[in-house]
Write a protein that holds these residues in place. Sequence first.
Motif, PDB file in Angstrom:
ATOM      1  N   LEU A   1       0.830  -1.205   0.000  1.00 53.89           N
ATOM      2  CA  LEU A   1       0.000   0.000   0.000  1.00 53.89           C
ATOM      3  C   LEU A   1       0.866   1.257   0.000  1.00 53.89           C
ATOM      4  O   LEU A   1       0.629   2.199  -0.763  1.00 53.89           O
ATOM      5  CB  LEU A   1      -0.917   0.001   1.226  1.00 53.89           C
ATOM      6  N   ALA A   2       1.878   1.260   0.859  1.00 50.22           N
ATOM      7  CA  ALA A   2       2.758   2.428   0.972  1.00 50.22           C
ATOM      8  C   ALA A   2       3.528   2.680  -0.317  1.00 50.22           C
ATOM      9  O   ALA A   2       3.684   3.831  -0.753  1.00 50.22           O
ATOM     10  CB  ALA A   2       3.730   2.227   2.136  1.00 50.22           C
ATOM     11  N   ILE A   3       4.009   1.600  -0.953  1.00 49.19           N
ATOM     12  CA  ILE A   3       4.736   1.741  -2.214  1.00 49.19           C
ATOM     13  C   ILE A   3       3.819   2.300  -3.294  1.00 49.19           C
ATOM     14  O   ILE A   3       4.215   3.158  -4.086  1.00 49.19           O
ATOM     15  CB  ILE A   3       5.325   0.382  -2.647  1.00 49.19           C
TER      16      ILE A   3
ATOM     17  N   VAL B   1       7.574  -7.108  -6.823  1.00 54.95           N
ATOM     18  CA  VAL B   1       7.878  -8.541  -6.932  1.00 54.95           C
ATOM     19  C   VAL B   1       9.379  -8.783  -6.836  1.00 54.95           C
ATOM     20  O   VAL B   1       9.842  -9.649  -6.079  1.00 54.95           O
ATOM     21  CB  VAL B   1       7.319  -9.122  -8.256  1.00 54.95           C
ATOM     22  N   PHE B   2      10.154  -8.003  -7.603  1.00 54.79           N
ATOM     23  CA  PHE B   2      11.593  -8.287  -7.676  1.00 54.79           C
ATOM     24  C   PHE B   2      12.414  -7.657  -6.547  1.00 54.79           C
ATOM     25  O   PHE B   2      13.437  -8.226  -6.153  1.00 54.79           O
ATOM     26  CB  PHE B   2      12.134  -7.858  -9.037  1.00 54.79           C
ATOM     27  N   LEU B   3      11.968  -6.524  -6.024  1.00 53.00           N
ATOM     28  CA  LEU B   3      12.729  -5.900  -4.941  1.00 53.00           C
ATOM     29  C   LEU B   3      12.270  -6.376  -3.561  1.00 53.00           C
ATOM     30  O   LEU B   3      13.086  -6.836  -2.752  1.00 53.00           O
ATOM     31  CB  LEU B   3      12.612  -4.376  -5.031  1.00 53.00           C
ATOM     32  N   ILE B   4      10.975  -6.288  -3.293  1.00 53.94           N
ATOM     33  CA  ILE B   4      10.472  -6.654  -1.965  1.00 53.94           C
ATOM     34  C   ILE B   4      10.392  -8.175  -1.803  1.00 53.94           C
ATOM     35  O   ILE B   4      11.053  -8.756  -0.931  1.00 53.94           O
ATOM     36  CB  ILE B   4       9.088  -6.033  -1.713  1.00 53.94           C
ATOM     37  N   LEU B   5       9.602  -8.825  -2.672  1.00 58.45           N
ATOM     38  CA  LEU B   5       9.466 -10.287  -2.556  1.00 58.45           C
ATOM     39  C   LEU B   5      10.786 -10.982  -2.880  1.00 58.45           C
ATOM     40  O   LEU B   5      11.129 -11.995  -2.260  1.00 58.45           O
ATOM     41  CB  LEU B   5       8.353 -10.786  -3.483  1.00 58.45           C
ATOM     42  N   GLY B   6      11.511 -10.436  -3.865  1.00 54.18           N
ATOM     43  CA  GLY B   6      12.809 -11.015  -4.208  1.00 54.18           C
ATOM     44  C   GLY B   6      13.790 -10.952  -3.045  1.00 54.18           C
ATOM     45  O   GLY B   6      14.543 -11.901  -2.803  1.00 54.18           O
ATOM     46  N   SER B   7      13.777  -9.836  -2.319  1.00 53.47           N
ATOM     47  CA  SER B   7      14.667  -9.689  -1.162  1.00 53.47           C
ATOM     48  C   SER B   7      14.283 -10.648  -0.036  1.00 53.47           C
ATOM     49  O   SER B   7      15.153 -11.188   0.659  1.00 53.47           O
ATOM     50  CB  SER B   7      14.615  -8.243  -0.647  1.00 53.47           C
ATOM     51  N   ILE B   8      12.986 -10.835   0.144  1.00 57.35           N
ATOM     52  CA  ILE B   8      12.520 -11.770   1.181  1.00 57.35           C
ATOM     53  C   ILE B   8      13.020 -13.183   0.876  1.00 57.35           C
ATOM     54  O   ILE B   8      13.527 -13.887   1.756  1.00 57.35           O
ATOM     55  CB  ILE B   8      10.978 -11.755   1.274  1.00 57.35           C
TER      56      ILE B   8
ATOM     57  N   ASN C   1      16.117 -18.014  -5.202  1.00 56.25           N
ATOM     58  CA  ASN C   1      16.107 -17.088  -6.332  1.00 56.25           C
ATOM     59  C   ASN C   1      14.686 -16.869  -6.832  1.00 56.25           C
ATOM     60  O   ASN C   1      14.006 -17.806  -7.231  1.00 56.25           O
ATOM     61  CB  ASN C   1      16.982 -17.652  -7.455  1.00 56.25           C
ATOM     62  N   ILE C   2      14.226 -15.622  -6.841  1.00 58.18           N
ATOM     63  CA  ILE C   2      12.873 -15.286  -7.282  1.00 58.18           C
ATOM     64  C   ILE C   2      12.636 -15.676  -8.741  1.00 58.18           C
ATOM     65  O   ILE C   2      11.549 -16.109  -9.115  1.00 58.18           O
ATOM     66  CB  ILE C   2      12.587 -13.776  -7.084  1.00 58.18           C
TER      67      ILE C   2
ATOM     68  N   LEU D   1      -3.276  -9.828  -0.412  1.00 52.92           N
ATOM     69  CA  LEU D   1      -3.514  -9.406  -1.789  1.00 52.92           C
ATOM     70  C   LEU D   1      -2.583  -8.233  -2.124  1.00 52.92           C
ATOM     71  O   LEU D   1      -3.003  -7.069  -2.159  1.00 52.92           O
ATOM     72  CB  LEU D   1      -4.982  -9.006  -1.959  1.00 52.92           C
ATOM     73  N   ASP D   2      -1.316  -8.553  -2.349  1.00 55.55           N
ATOM     74  CA  ASP D   2      -0.316  -7.518  -2.587  1.00 55.55           C
ATOM     75  C   ASP D   2      -0.618  -6.694  -3.836  1.00 55.55           C
ATOM     76  O   ASP D   2      -0.536  -5.461  -3.822  1.00 55.55           O
ATOM     77  CB  ASP D   2       1.074  -8.146  -2.715  1.00 55.55           C
TER      78      ASP D   2
END
Length: 416
Positions: free
Chosen positions: A104-106, A234-241, A248-249, A302-303
């Motif tokens: 939401l913030a992003i 997806v690639f920065l937030i979820l990928g970092s997680i 590897n995402i 629900l991202d």
Amino acid sequence: MKTTTSNSSRKAKKSTFKTIITNLTFWVLIAIIAGILLGHFSPENGVKMKIVGQTFIDIIKLFIGPIIFLTIVLGISGMGNLKKVGRIGVKALAYFEVVSTVALAIGVAIAYLFEPGKIDKSGLALQDASEYTKNPSADFSWLQFFLSNFTLQVLLAAIVCGIVLNFYKKREQTILVLERASKVVFFGLKYVMYLAPLGAFGGMAYTIGKFGLSTLIPLGKLMLCVYATMFLFVFLILGSILKYYKINILLILKYIKEELLLVLGTSSSEAALPSIMVKLEQMGCSKSVVGLVIPTGYSFNLDGTSIYLSMSVIFLAQLYDVHLSFFEILSVIGILMITSKGAAGVTGSGFIVLASTLTAIHKIPVEGLAFLLGVDKFMSEARAITNLIGNTVATIVISKTERDFTELNLEPIVEE
């Protein structure tokens, strides 16, 4: 020698060709391309294909209730330890809330940075939004929202039944019956999924035929911002997680490519729910965690929807030149944190959530929702795909934290 080599080469090519034409992904991709072409060059016929895509989604939805109920009940009762159920539930809900709030913030930040609402307003074709908002001026009713949300109802019933089953004397016999029922449901679903190319074709043909590409130009900036934001998320937030867990995402996305293509064609993450659960179990996630996290995530994690909703509110504020104070922006995020839960369970619920949010802050005209109708369908694919990826990552994370992950099945996914 040359003849043997030639025969081997021919057999290899034949085998490769056979693999391609028998791959469901291949046919879904072909169907998507065919749908785009039909919708673009023959809009009238493309619009008529709506029933094809909608029928496929309706058939899939028949399986959603039984699958959610059976997997959650079996997941809870199969654990045997209610403390573990509660622990997983608390972890999942905490993860959902944190990650969706970040989404939401992003969405708000990107909307203010690129200002997609500050566009040329001439030529915008307004449509009647009343069919989505129903009565936007009315107060938001949690009771009505729950009563109209089948997914939330099934989730609650399944959790209660799963807990009660742990105290039932004939628990083992009941679990055996439920497991057999689960096998029957998934067996039937296996054959229904062969219709996926038809569903993808119908959905894509209708979308292009109904709205056309030229009508998207005035709102192209909003679409671009939404897609770019979800890509970064997806690639920065979820990928970092996932990186934290040495996963590897990109390899995860490759692993679930069939489900992603299916969601792309149907614009519904629900269409891939059953098959993603099977794949996550095959990947190494425990059945109990998958059975509890995935169905719950479809209502509470629900991202993609969170990003879309927050950006839409700011977009409309910019469109009407409405200034929102910092406190009002925080209020928008806070309201959406609550009202967005379960938003995937009701048709048109995204507009209901937006209407309730706009009504709550009393500054942005609710009629502005009409601006979003023309492009909502095109952004629904991004929402659904991001939701699917988000729930996949959530299941992996919860399995990892529970140390309930089969490392032996992780070789093609874990980074070297």
